[in-house]
Scaffold this active site. Structure first.
Site, mmCIF file in Angstrom:
data_model
loop_
_atom_site.group_PDB
_atom_site.id
_atom_site.type_symbol
_atom_site.label_atom_id
_atom_site.label_comp_id
_atom_site.label_asym_id
_atom_site.label_seq_id
_atom_site.Cartn_x
_atom_site.Cartn_y
_atom_site.Cartn_z
ATOM 1 N N TYR A 224 -2.554 -0.509 10.015
ATOM 2 C CA TYR A 224 -2.662 -1.088 8.671
ATOM 3 C C TYR A 224 -1.395 -0.849 7.866
ATOM 4 O O TYR A 224 -0.875 -1.773 7.223
ATOM 5 C CB TYR A 224 -3.863 -0.475 7.954
ATOM 6 C CG TYR A 224 -4.003 -0.917 6.513
ATOM 7 C CD1 TYR A 224 -4.594 -2.132 6.192
ATOM 8 C CD2 TYR A 224 -3.553 -0.109 5.471
ATOM 9 C CE1 TYR A 224 -4.730 -2.538 4.866
ATOM 10 C CE2 TYR A 224 -3.689 -0.511 4.143
ATOM 11 C CZ TYR A 224 -4.276 -1.723 3.850
ATOM 12 O OH TYR A 224 -4.407 -2.111 2.547
ATOM 13 N N SER B 106 0.849 -1.194 0.000
ATOM 14 C CA SER B 106 0.000 0.000 0.000
ATOM 15 C C SER B 106 0.880 1.239 0.000
ATOM 16 O O SER B 106 1.970 1.240 0.582
ATOM 17 C CB SER B 106 -0.899 0.039 1.230
ATOM 18 O OG SER B 106 -1.596 1.279 1.308
#
Length: 254
Positions: free
Chosen positions: A158, A145
């Site tokens: 995350y 990500s």
């Protein structure tokens, strides 16, 4: 389509929606026999039926990747079974995104996110990579990500799991690459299926980038097809940014 993955088999985790679904559909369109994995049998059947309606080959394998070794190993076995005995391409896409700040994150949430986002793909890779080696090669694609490398004031938990997956990508490339298994990762930017007339909060995160808009799941799927196919045969251990320039460039208006 050019059938770049003709004759290959692929397991895509988290393939019943969004990026995972787009990857599964793109792989099937390029000739791969795809194991669509996810928790929802209803959504899985929808993806598989759609692929088959377009002439592709797909099977649904239900799995709740909770981080346990047993769940990962069971998925590896069942995917190989429904795909005729082998998995040529593994896409570690399944993950969860908890909201909240560091201070607001409790231990139970921390453990669950690491279990799903890191531990599960770790043991799934451990179960599948040796069989790829024995079969003569394969490809593993991890999903990272953009917020693993560009800090934002929310999502620390995350982003740290995605940083772990990017590190595992390089380590696995060194571990398995010499034995014929290529390991790479894709780092998506802000990606969402567009809904006509709907204003999405994530849109603001792409302002000031070269793309100046969010990406679609298809953009990530196209990158996955490249990394799964023979065109990337000399590509090992990279993190391919597919983020509209979010982490690399800033557009400053004159």
């Amino acid at each position: 389509m050019s059938m770049r993955l003709d004759g290959k088999t692929a397991l895509v985790t988290g393939a019943t929606s969004n990026i995972g679904r787009a990857i599964a559909e793109a792989f099937a369109a390029e000739g791969a026999h795809v194991a669509v994995s996810g928790r929802s049998a209803e959504r899985g059947a929808e993806v598989v039926d759609g692929i088959r309606a377009r002439g592709g080959r797909a099977e649904f394998v239900q799995a709740d990747l909770d981080g346990g070794v047993t769940a990962s190993q069971a998925l590896a076995r069942e995917a190989a079974r429904v795909l005729g005995g082998r998995v040529d391409v593994l896409v570690n896409n399944a993950g969860i995104y908890p909201g909240g700040s560091t201070v607001a994150t409790d231990e139970k949430t921390f453990d669950r996110v690491y279990a799903v986002n890191v531990k599960a793909p770790f043991f799934l890779t451990a179960a599948i990579a040796p069989a790829m080696v024995e079969a003569g090669g394969g490809a593993i694609i991890n999903l990272g990500s953009w917020i693993a490398r560009l800090g934002v004031p929310a999502g620390a938990l995350y982003s740290s799991t995605k940083g772990a997956m990017e590190t595992l990508t390089r380590a696995w490339a060194a571990e398995f690459g010499p034995r014929g298994v290529r390991v790479n990762a894709i780092s998506p930017g802000v990606v969402q299926t567009p809904v006509p007339g709907e204003v999405v909060p994530g849109e603001i995160m792409m302002k000031g980038t070269p793309a100046n808009s969010m990406g679609t799941p298809d953009a990530i799927a196209n990158a996955a097809v490249y990394l799964a196919g023979e065109e990337s045969s000399f590509v090992h251990g990279i993190v391919l940014d597919v983020d509209g320039g979010r982490t690399t460039a800033a557009v400053i208006a004159a």
